[in-house]
Motif scaffolding. Structure first.
Motif, PDB file in Angstrom:
ATOM      1  N   THR A 177      14.535   5.839   3.107  1.00 31.30           N
ATOM      2  CA  THR A 177      13.047   5.374   2.512  1.00 31.30           C
ATOM      3  C   THR A 177      12.379   4.710   3.732  1.00 31.30           C
ATOM      4  OG1 THR A 177      14.474   3.554   1.365  1.00 31.30           O
ATOM      5  CG2 THR A 177      14.085   5.615   0.227  1.00 31.30           C
ATOM      6  N   SER A 178      12.857   3.225   3.722  1.00 31.39           N
ATOM      7  CA  SER A 178      12.055   2.194   4.563  1.00 31.39           C
ATOM      8  C   SER A 178      12.811   1.666   5.553  1.00 31.39           C
ATOM      9  CB  SER A 178      11.423   1.346   3.449  1.00 31.39           C
ATOM     10  OG  SER A 178      12.466   0.821   2.814  1.00 31.39           O
ATOM     11  N   LYS A 384       4.700  -4.123  -2.585  1.00 34.49           N
ATOM     12  CA  LYS A 384       5.128  -3.548  -1.209  1.00 34.49           C
ATOM     13  C   LYS A 384       3.889  -3.374  -0.291  1.00 34.49           C
ATOM     14  CE  LYS A 384       9.380  -1.390  -2.734  1.00 34.49           C
ATOM     15  NZ  LYS A 384      10.056   0.025  -2.932  1.00 34.49           N
ATOM     16  N   MET A 386       3.591  -0.528   1.130  1.00 32.44           N
ATOM     17  CA  MET A 386       3.781   0.933   1.294  1.00 32.44           C
ATOM     18  C   MET A 386       2.302   1.300   1.263  1.00 32.44           C
ATOM     19  SD  MET A 386       5.890   3.473  -1.172  1.00 32.44           S
ATOM     20  CE  MET A 386       4.735   3.253  -2.150  1.00 32.44           C
ATOM     21  N   ASN A 393       5.607   8.576   1.053  1.00 33.08           N
ATOM     22  CA  ASN A 393       5.421   6.994   1.159  1.00 33.08           C
ATOM     23  C   ASN A 393       5.664   6.743   2.480  1.00 33.08           C
ATOM     24  OD1 ASN A 393       5.833   7.076  -1.649  1.00 33.08           O
ATOM     25  ND2 ASN A 393       8.210   6.617  -1.717  1.00 33.08           N
ATOM     26  N   TYR A 395       5.783   3.337   5.132  1.00 26.90           N
ATOM     27  CA  TYR A 395       6.075   1.993   5.371  1.00 26.90           C
ATOM     28  C   TYR A 395       5.589   1.624   6.680  1.00 26.90           C
ATOM     29  CZ  TYR A 395       8.927   3.116   1.180  1.00 26.90           C
ATOM     30  OH  TYR A 395       9.439   3.374  -0.032  1.00 26.90           O
TER      31      TYR A 395
END
Length: 494
Positions: A177-178, A384, A386, A393, A395
């Protein structure tokens, strides 16, 4: 759910399973239930012969479709876990992510290997980039093998007795994800959390046997096929997708908001229930979907850490007059609460077990500010940094360090609202005093190219606003600055 799917594949071998579409929208069968069962068995035997078993990790760079699904079923049967490789993340990020996951083997189709090799210049135009896959671990080819590809997965492997399916709970999938290139962040789902999420989807969508479902995600494919419903992969072209919808008349459809907007722009008509997620879905968009024929239009609130979490139908969303974005009541088994800072926390059987390298945690910090109103979740913005663009998404912290080339003082990636409800990603780069701007733009070309699908829509050379006693870069003020600059530039072109 995956065990039920395996049983269904064998029980209905001749039934169409995965469907595609021609340019005219006509339906073509890409794989039957029996085809998927045979592929999964062959892949499981080949992986087992290569030493893959419980506790092993397999990197997967295979395009969505029958082969990708069969690979995941084979990995699940062996008790190993799949680490999904995203060619849009950029090679620097992928290297860091796979160094964390340490796959024993990387499965790649010919297309993924071309993106990492001879077709790299063409792939860059589509914002796709992979490092040399051999850097990530031993590579084998899934599907058709072209010249220059790694050895075939099944090449040189003798047919043998399939191992007994693994049924104890363990890690099933890793989804990145991030994080940063130095500290990647990856969500780990176990076999039980994955099964719970798919069971929730099945209860939400309620697919019926023999009638097609349109959608391309793993969470659409598995519950639908397990229920006996064939799944049509959405056409990439919005024009063809509109024709495909007319030809299929699916009982249920899952498309992202950008896909819905594009399909509607090309005159798409809908049937049955339509679901959308991965990005905010406004009441206006859901209303347009129902006006285009859908019996119901649902917005799904989901996270990589918990899928799905809540859902709301158009009628309820349109009736919401309070502030914020109503995303619906938590789905069965999902618990929701708001912490003292206003951040939404979620928990339930489908919650990820942990992040890779961290301890398990039953609660997911969503990064969204929210309030609970009569048992329903109303979002009030993100905590966030984001940026959400085209259902992806992004980041900023993952990519900003690469923008600090010689001559750059500060660099931020910020989101600017677009007219269609999406966001545009803008890089605001502050040159060092005396820096040559032409030379600076040339120096940024390489890092921007390597950002893959996170490549910004615009690059502005401007002073980054600062705030607070520490004079930290102010993201909100920078986003406002970017919006003003874009509006001025677009106004000048009119």
């Amino acid at each position: 759910m995956l065990d039920l799917l395996t049983h269904t594949l064998r029980a209905h071998a001749g039934r169409p399973a995965v469907l595609g579409a021609t340019r005219t929208g006509a339906t073509r069968v890409k794989a039957t239930y029996g085809d998927l069962a045979d592929l999964a068995d062959r892949y499981a035997a080949a992986l087992h012969a290569r030493g893959v078993g419980p506790g092993g990790t397999v990197g997967v760079a295979v395009r969505p479709g029958p082969r990708a699904l069969a690979v995941l079923l084979a990995v699940h049967r062996l008790g190993a876990r799949a680490a999904v490789l995203d060619p849009g993340a950029g090679p620097d990020v992928l290297r860091a992510r796979l160094a964390l996951a340490r796959p024993h083997l990387v499965l790649a189709d010919a297309t993924a290997q071309a993106v990492a090799g001879w077709a790299r210049p063409l792939a860059r135009r589509a914002h796709l980039a992979l490092p040399d896959l051999a850097e990530l671990g031993p590579v084998v080819t899934v599907g058709r093998r072209l010249p220059g590809c790694a050895p075939a997965l099944e090449g040189g492997v003798r047919a043998g007795v399939l191992p007994r399916p693994v049924d104890e709970d363990a890690d099933a999938v890793i989804v990145f994800t991030s994080g940063t290139t130095s500290r990647p962040r990856a969500v780990v789902h176990t076999r039980s959390s994955l099964a719970a999420g798919m069971t929730t989807v099945a209860g939400l969508v309620r697919p019926r046997a023999d009638r097609p479902v349109l959608g391309g995600t793993f969470f659409v494919l598995v519950p639908s096929l397990a229920s006996g419903a064939p799944v049509a992969l959405p056409a990439r072209s919005p024009r063809v997708l509109a024709r495909q919808l007319r030809e299929l008349s699916p009982q249920a459809t899952y498309l992202t908001p950008p896909q819905l907007r594009s399909a509607l722009a090309h005159g798409a008509r809908f049937t049955g229930r339509v679901w959308t997620g991965s990005a905010p879905a406004s009441a206006g968009l859901l209303t347009r979907v129902k006006e285009a024929g859908a019996a119901e239009a649902w917005g799904v609130y989901a996270l990589t850490e918990l899928f799905p979490a809540a859902a709301v139908e158009q009628a309820h969303k349109a009736a919401h007059t309070g502030g914020g974005d109503l995303v619906g009541a938590p789905l069965p088994g999902v618990s929701a609460k708001v912490d003292v800072g206003g951040e939404l926390l979620l928990s339930g059987p489908a919650t990820r077990d942990r992040c890779l390298g961290e301890e398990p945690d039953p609660w997911v910090a969503t990064g969204d500010r929210a309030r609970l109103e009569e048992g329903r979740i109303v979002l009030e913005g993100r905590t966030k940094d984001m940026v959400l663009r085209r259902a992806e998404n992004i980041y900023p912290g993952l990519y900003e360090p690469a923008l600090h080339v010689p001559g750059v003082e500060l660099a931020l990636l910020v989101g600017v609202p677009a007219e269609d409800g999406d966001e545009r990603l803008v890089a605001v780069v502050q040159p060092s005093r005396g820096a040559d701007r032409a030379a600076l733009r040339a120096a940024l070309a390489g890092p921007l190219r390597r950002m893959g699908s996170a490549r910004p829509d615009a690059v502005l050379l401007a002073e980054v606003p600062l705030s607070g006693r520490s004079r930290k870069p102010d993201r909100l003020a920078t986003a406002r600055l970017a919006a003003r600059c874009l509006a001025k530039a677009e106004g000048g072109r009119r």
